[in-house]
Each structure stands twice: as C-alpha cells, then as structure tokens.
Motif scaffolding. Structure first.
Motif, short mmCIF file in Angstrom:
data_model
loop_
_atom_site.label_atom_id
_atom_site.label_comp_id
_atom_site.label_asym_id
_atom_site.label_seq_id
_atom_site.Cartn_x
_atom_site.Cartn_y
_atom_site.Cartn_z
N MET A 1 10.33 10.01 4.00
CA MET A 1 10.49 8.56 4.12
C MET A 1 9.17 7.91 3.73
SD MET A 1 12.75 7.87 7.52
CE MET A 1 14.46 8.40 7.59
N LEU A 2 9.26 6.65 3.36
CA LEU A 2 8.07 5.90 2.98
C LEU A 2 7.77 4.84 4.04
CD1 LEU A 2 5.93 5.26 0.71
CD2 LEU A 2 7.49 3.42 0.04
N ARG A 3 6.52 4.86 4.54
CA ARG A 3 6.07 3.78 5.42
C ARG A 3 5.28 2.79 4.57
NH1 ARG A 3 3.44 5.88 10.52
NH2 ARG A 3 1.93 6.70 9.04
N THR A 4 5.81 1.58 4.43
CA THR A 4 5.18 0.58 3.58
C THR A 4 4.03 -0.11 4.32
OG1 THR A 4 6.98 -0.92 4.23
CG2 THR A 4 7.17 0.15 2.10
N ALA A 5 3.31 -0.93 3.59
CA ALA A 5 2.10 -1.56 4.14
C ALA A 5 2.38 -2.41 5.37
CB ALA A 5 1.43 -2.40 3.05
N ASP A 6 3.63 -2.91 5.50
CA ASP A 6 3.97 -3.73 6.66
C ASP A 6 4.42 -2.90 7.86
OD1 ASP A 6 6.44 -2.84 5.82
OD2 ASP A 6 7.22 -4.82 5.31
N GLY A 7 4.36 -1.57 7.74
CA GLY A 7 4.71 -0.69 8.84
C GLY A 7 6.16 -0.28 8.90
N GLU A 8 7.00 -0.84 8.02
CA GLU A 8 8.41 -0.45 8.01
C GLU A 8 8.58 0.91 7.35
OE1 GLU A 8 11.09 -3.33 6.48
OE2 GLU A 8 10.26 -4.99 7.66
N VAL A 9 9.64 1.62 7.76
CA VAL A 9 9.91 2.95 7.23
C VAL A 9 11.22 2.93 6.45
CG1 VAL A 9 10.31 5.37 7.82
CG2 VAL A 9 8.67 4.02 9.13
N GLY B 1 1.87 -3.15 -6.10
CA GLY B 1 0.48 -3.52 -5.86
C GLY B 1 -0.04 -3.18 -4.49
N THR B 2 0.76 -2.49 -3.67
CA THR B 2 0.33 -2.13 -2.31
C THR B 2 0.16 -0.61 -2.20
OG1 THR B 2 2.54 -1.81 -1.35
CG2 THR B 2 1.67 -4.08 -1.44
N THR B 3 -0.21 -0.18 -1.01
CA THR B 3 -0.31 1.24 -0.71
C THR B 3 0.65 1.58 0.42
OG1 THR B 3 -2.64 1.31 -1.35
CG2 THR B 3 -1.87 3.09 0.05
N GLY B 4 1.38 2.67 0.27
CA GLY B 4 2.29 3.15 1.31
C GLY B 4 1.99 4.59 1.64
N ALA B 5 2.57 5.07 2.74
CA ALA B 5 2.39 6.46 3.15
C ALA B 5 3.72 7.18 3.01
CB ALA B 5 1.90 6.54 4.59
N LEU B 6 3.76 8.20 2.16
CA LEU B 6 4.95 9.01 2.01
C LEU B 6 4.88 10.11 3.07
CD1 LEU B 6 6.77 11.42 0.77
CD2 LEU B 6 7.50 9.10 0.27
N LEU B 7 5.83 10.10 3.99
CA LEU B 7 5.86 11.07 5.09
C LEU B 7 6.93 12.11 4.81
CD1 LEU B 7 5.89 8.46 7.99
CD2 LEU B 7 3.90 9.70 7.13
N THR C 1 0.95 11.32 2.83
CA THR C 1 0.16 11.13 1.61
C THR C 1 0.20 9.66 1.22
OG1 THR C 1 0.79 13.36 0.88
CG2 THR C 1 -0.14 11.88 -0.78
N LEU C 2 -0.96 9.09 0.96
CA LEU C 2 -1.02 7.68 0.56
C LEU C 2 -0.66 7.54 -0.92
CD1 LEU C 2 -4.27 6.44 2.35
CD2 LEU C 2 -1.88 6.11 3.04
N VAL C 3 0.17 6.56 -1.21
CA VAL C 3 0.62 6.30 -2.57
C VAL C 3 0.20 4.88 -2.95
CG1 VAL C 3 2.60 6.19 -4.13
CG2 VAL C 3 2.61 7.81 -2.21
N ARG C 4 -0.50 4.76 -4.07
CA ARG C 4 -0.93 3.45 -4.56
C ARG C 4 0.03 3.02 -5.67
NH1 ARG C 4 -5.45 6.50 -4.42
NH2 ARG C 4 -5.74 6.51 -6.68
N PHE C 5 0.81 1.99 -5.39
CA PHE C 5 1.84 1.55 -6.31
C PHE C 5 1.30 0.56 -7.33
CE2 PHE C 5 4.22 2.73 -2.47
CZ PHE C 5 5.09 3.65 -3.02
N GLY C 6 1.73 0.72 -8.56
CA GLY C 6 1.39 -0.23 -9.60
C GLY C 6 2.29 -1.46 -9.51
N ARG C 7 2.15 -2.32 -10.51
CA ARG C 7 2.96 -3.54 -10.57
C ARG C 7 3.80 -3.52 -11.84
NH1 ARG C 7 1.51 -7.56 -7.03
NH2 ARG C 7 -0.50 -7.34 -5.96
N PRO C 8 4.99 -2.92 -11.77
CA PRO C 8 5.83 -2.93 -12.98
C PRO C 8 6.24 -4.35 -13.34
CG PRO C 8 7.06 -2.10 -11.08
CD PRO C 8 5.64 -2.23 -10.65
N ALA C 9 6.27 -4.63 -14.64
CA ALA C 9 6.78 -5.91 -15.10
C ALA C 9 8.27 -6.00 -14.77
CB ALA C 9 6.57 -6.04 -16.61
N GLU C 10 8.80 -7.20 -14.74
CA GLU C 10 10.20 -7.38 -14.34
C GLU C 10 11.14 -6.58 -15.23
OE1 GLU C 10 13.49 -10.94 -13.67
OE2 GLU C 10 11.37 -11.45 -13.93
#
Length: 202
Positions: A75-83, A102-108, A131-140
């Motif tokens: 599961m992924l825990r996003t920067a706002d703490g949601e899983v 553009g944020t960082t999440g934790a892949l558990l 593991t921390l994952v740094r997400f890019g910003r895909p264009a629309e």
C-alpha cells in the motif's frame, strides 16, 4: 522444498525469477477489504503485514509438501498520511495522481514467510519494508495516456516502478524490489528466521 509465492502479481514473480528463484504461484483468494475491515484501527504497517500473513496462511492450509510460502501486500502512504491500495478505476487513479504529483510517499510492503512440513506450519516470520518514493509531475496528456493503459488501476498506489509508471517516478530512497512488490533483502532475513537460506531456493 517448494517455494510458493502466494500472489498473482507478475511483478513479484519477475523479481523472484531475476533473483534466481522459480516459485510455484498460488493465488490465495483472500478478501482484502473484509480482512481490513475486521482489524481494530491497525497502523498501515500492521495492515499490510496482516494481509500478507492471511494470504500465506490461506495457501498453507492446502499445502502438504515440504515448502516455504511467501505472502506479500503493498500500500502507499501519501504525504497527507492516507493509505491507498489498488485504485480499481480510472477516476480514482486520476485523483490519486493529481494528489501525489510532486510529493513524496512511502510504499509499504508487508511480508509473511511460512515454513511448512507435512502439511503443518512449523515456523513463521513476518515483517514490513517502507521505501520513500519521489513522484514526478506528469503533464495532463501524459497522465491521461498512462491511465488509458490500465496499468495503474491494479497496483498499489496507482503506479509501478518497473513498468510504464517508472517514467513518472523521480527517485526512491530505500529498497527498489520492495516498491516492485517483494523486498529481496527482507525476504532473505525472514527466510533465515525459518531456517531457510537463499541458496536453498536458488
């Protein structure tokens, strides 16, 4: 001794094959939503570990050979703490990517290793990797094209590192195999706890 992977994930299978293991693949059929709902306010780490354990134990009930069974759940825990697990639909995947970009999440990833002899579980070891994952910003248009492939709908966090989603991951801090779905270093340590070495399964 058979090595049984209690998962239908092609990514986990590919990681193990690349690491010298040809597992027997068996799908547990565990109702992940029902199991999660039955747990009393688990932490994200406890949740992924409980799901991994349930998958391995479901397979162990029908295993009468000398075997080691590995179950995993991510599961992924996003920067706002949601899983988040698998999004399931394009709409949900789009919303998650709009929030993750553009944020960082934790892949558990939770892991459970069971040692079976004569149809009985004789040893077990569980753990999780983050593991921390740094997400890019895909264009629309890039995001819409990615969603149209269907890939992000059936994977934890709506992305892959080893597939099309890798284009939109700027980097990771930690174990790459865990992001793909099964941590080789953690699995090796858990195997040692049930008296199995990596060389036993190569």
């Amino acid at each position: 001794m058979r090595f049984v992977l209690a998962s239908q994930s092609p990514a986990r299978l590919a990681v193990l094959r690349a690491a010298g293991v040809e597992p027997v693949v068996r799908v547990s059929g565990v109702d992940e939503d029902a199991l999660a709902a039955s747990l009393a306010d688990p932490t994200p780490e406890e949740l992924v570990t409980a799901l991994a354990t349930a998958k391995a134990e479901a397979i162990a009930r029908d295993e009468d050979d000398d075997a080691v069974i590995v179950g995993c759940d991510s599961m992924l825990r996003t920067a706002d703490g949601e899983v988040h697990g698998k999004p399931g639909t394009v709409e949900v995947a789009r919303q998650r990517w709009q929030k993750m970009a553009g944020t960082t999440g934790a892949l558990l990833t939770g892991h459970a290793v069971l040692r079976v002899r004569g149809g009985q579980v004789v040893a077990r070891a569980v753990g999780h990797e983050s593991t921390l994952v740094r997400f890019g910003r895909p264009a629309e248009d890039e995001l819409e094209a990615y969603l149209a492939t269907g890939e992000p709908l059936q994977v934890a966090g709506a992305f892959t590192l080893d597939g099309l989603g890798g284009w939109f991951v700027d980097g990771i801090d930690g174990d790459p195999s865990s992001v793909i779905g099964i941590s080789l270093p953690l699995t090796r340590r858990l195997l040692r706890q049930v008296d199995v070495t990596v060389s036993d399964i190569w």
